[in-house]
Design a protein around this motif. Structure first.
Motif, PDB file in Angstrom:
ATOM      1  N   MET A  98       8.648 -29.331 -13.648  1.00  0.00           N
ATOM      2  CA  MET A  98       7.713 -30.446 -13.747  1.00  0.00           C
ATOM      3  C   MET A  98       6.351 -29.989 -13.218  1.00  0.00           C
ATOM      4  O   MET A  98       6.264 -29.427 -12.129  1.00  0.00           O
ATOM      5  N   GLY A  99       5.312 -30.198 -14.001  1.00  0.00           N
ATOM      6  CA  GLY A  99       3.980 -29.801 -13.566  1.00  0.00           C
ATOM      7  C   GLY A  99       3.449 -30.720 -12.476  1.00  0.00           C
ATOM      8  O   GLY A  99       3.557 -31.939 -12.588  1.00  0.00           O
ATOM      9  N   HIS A 100       2.856 -30.132 -11.434  1.00  0.00           N
ATOM     10  CA  HIS A 100       2.353 -30.870 -10.275  1.00  0.00           C
ATOM     11  C   HIS A 100       0.871 -31.194 -10.439  1.00  0.00           C
ATOM     12  O   HIS A 100       0.048 -30.305 -10.628  1.00  0.00           O
ATOM     13  N   ARG A 101       0.535 -32.488 -10.386  1.00  0.00           N
ATOM     14  CA  ARG A 101      -0.831 -32.970 -10.626  1.00  0.00           C
ATOM     15  C   ARG A 101      -1.332 -32.456 -11.979  1.00  0.00           C
ATOM     16  O   ARG A 101      -2.481 -32.064 -12.128  1.00  0.00           O
TER      17      ARG A 101
ATOM     18  N   TRP B 131       7.547 -32.354 -18.488  1.00  0.00           N
ATOM     19  CA  TRP B 131       7.255 -33.467 -17.584  1.00  0.00           C
ATOM     20  C   TRP B 131       6.060 -33.086 -16.722  1.00  0.00           C
ATOM     21  O   TRP B 131       5.885 -31.903 -16.389  1.00  0.00           O
ATOM     22  N   VAL B 132       5.268 -34.095 -16.347  1.00  0.00           N
ATOM     23  CA  VAL B 132       4.183 -33.883 -15.393  1.00  0.00           C
ATOM     24  C   VAL B 132       4.240 -34.935 -14.298  1.00  0.00           C
ATOM     25  O   VAL B 132       4.693 -36.059 -14.515  1.00  0.00           O
ATOM     26  N   GLU B 133       3.773 -34.529 -13.122  1.00  0.00           N
ATOM     27  CA  GLU B 133       3.588 -35.443 -11.999  1.00  0.00           C
ATOM     28  C   GLU B 133       2.093 -35.622 -11.805  1.00  0.00           C
ATOM     29  O   GLU B 133       1.344 -34.639 -11.812  1.00  0.00           O
ATOM     30  N   VAL B 134       1.645 -36.884 -11.690  1.00  0.00           N
ATOM     31  CA  VAL B 134       0.259 -37.183 -11.355  1.00  0.00           C
ATOM     32  C   VAL B 134       0.243 -38.330 -10.347  1.00  0.00           C
ATOM     33  O   VAL B 134       1.234 -39.051 -10.184  1.00  0.00           O
TER      34      VAL B 134
ATOM     35  N   LEU C 230       5.239 -35.969 -23.320  1.00  0.00           N
ATOM     36  CA  LEU C 230       5.719 -35.551 -22.009  1.00  0.00           C
ATOM     37  C   LEU C 230       6.388 -36.691 -21.259  1.00  0.00           C
ATOM     38  O   LEU C 230       6.081 -37.867 -21.476  1.00  0.00           O
ATOM     39  N   GLY C 231       7.275 -36.324 -20.338  1.00  0.00           N
ATOM     40  CA  GLY C 231       7.784 -37.272 -19.362  1.00  0.00           C
ATOM     41  C   GLY C 231       6.804 -37.377 -18.209  1.00  0.00           C
ATOM     42  O   GLY C 231       6.026 -36.452 -17.944  1.00  0.00           O
TER      43      GLY C 231
END
Length: 247
Positions: free
Chosen positions: A12-15, A39-42, A111-112
């Motif tokens: 999962m990509g961070h920010r 997936w990404v996290e923001v 993306l998730g």
């Protein structure tokens, strides 16, 4: 605890992808997708006039051309800031996205989303209903969405308002009462600092039936043992480092 398994990725990509493009921007989200992340996290942050932006810090200074307290910034002013030049000349003119901007971008890329509610205060009623309203109106697939926060009260309010959301409790170091907190929100996953996680904690989380995500892992060797402990996914600033794990 949610029964369905929404997490179809180990990376999962961070920010967005914070080492590849300016964090929490649309460019960073696109960089994560280009790097193979699914997936990404923001971070979503509440500003003046009820505005919701994708931003991490309590002040504007580090990641924009602005200064001052983020919470006090007005949407019109934030829209004029440069959020890319601090990273490199390639990203001059990159904007601070609104939550809606980010949702549209992420869904267009297929993306998730792991949406972290960035809110340290007790007044969660000022951010949670607003975030949930935008998600209700503009996010299509609940099984492609996780809502996370260090703020347990915010997650409690999320659960009280919409029990069908997949909630993730964030910890730096997993506390003794983690299971009670997870039960209170019918949590989906425990998201924690990989460097503070112990094998016993990891195994306890997995034995209780929860997903286990670890941040912010940028060196595959440093989390090599974590996979054996039961870690389900890494949250990383550079998804290319974990490309070997991609499905």
């Amino acid at each position: 605890m949610k029964d369905n398994d929404i997490l179809k990725t180990k990376v999962m990509g961070h920010r967005g992808a914070a080492l590849l493009a300016p964090e929490n921007t649309l460019a960073s989200i696109r960089a994560a997708a280009n790097a193979g992340a699914t997936w990404v996290e923001v971070d979503v942050y509440l500003i003046a006039e009820g505005g919701l932006i994708i931003f991490h810090d309590d002040t504007l200074d580090r990641c924009t051309t602005g200064t001052g307290v983020t919470r006090d910034a007005h949407p019109v002013s934030v829209a004029e800031l440069d959020a890319g030049s601090w990273f490199s000349a390639e990203f001059v003119g990159e904007n601070v996205p609104t939550l809606l901007d980010a949702l549209e971008c992420i869904q267009s890329l297929g993306l998730g989303l792991n949406l972290e509610i960035k809110h340290d205060g007790a007044d969660v009623e000022n951010i949670v209903p607003a975030v949930l309203t935008v998600l209700r109106d503009h996010w299509q697939d609940n099984d492609n969405l996780m809502i996370s926060s260090f703020n347990h009260a915010a997650l409690r309010m999320c659960y009280d308002m919409d029990a069908d959301r997949h909630l993730a409790q964030l910890y730096e170091e997993i506390p003794e009462n983690w299971q009670a907190e997870m039960e209170a929100i019918k949590g989906y996953s425990v998201n924690c600092d990989y460097s503070r996680l112990t094998k016993a904690q990891a195994q306890a989380v997995k034995a209780a039936g929860y997903k286990l995500l670890c941040y912010t892992a940028n060196d595959p060797q440093k989390v090599e043992t974590h996979w054996a402990w039961g870690m389900d996914a890494v949250i990383t600033d550079d998804p290319t480092k974990f490309a070997f794990l991609s499905a």
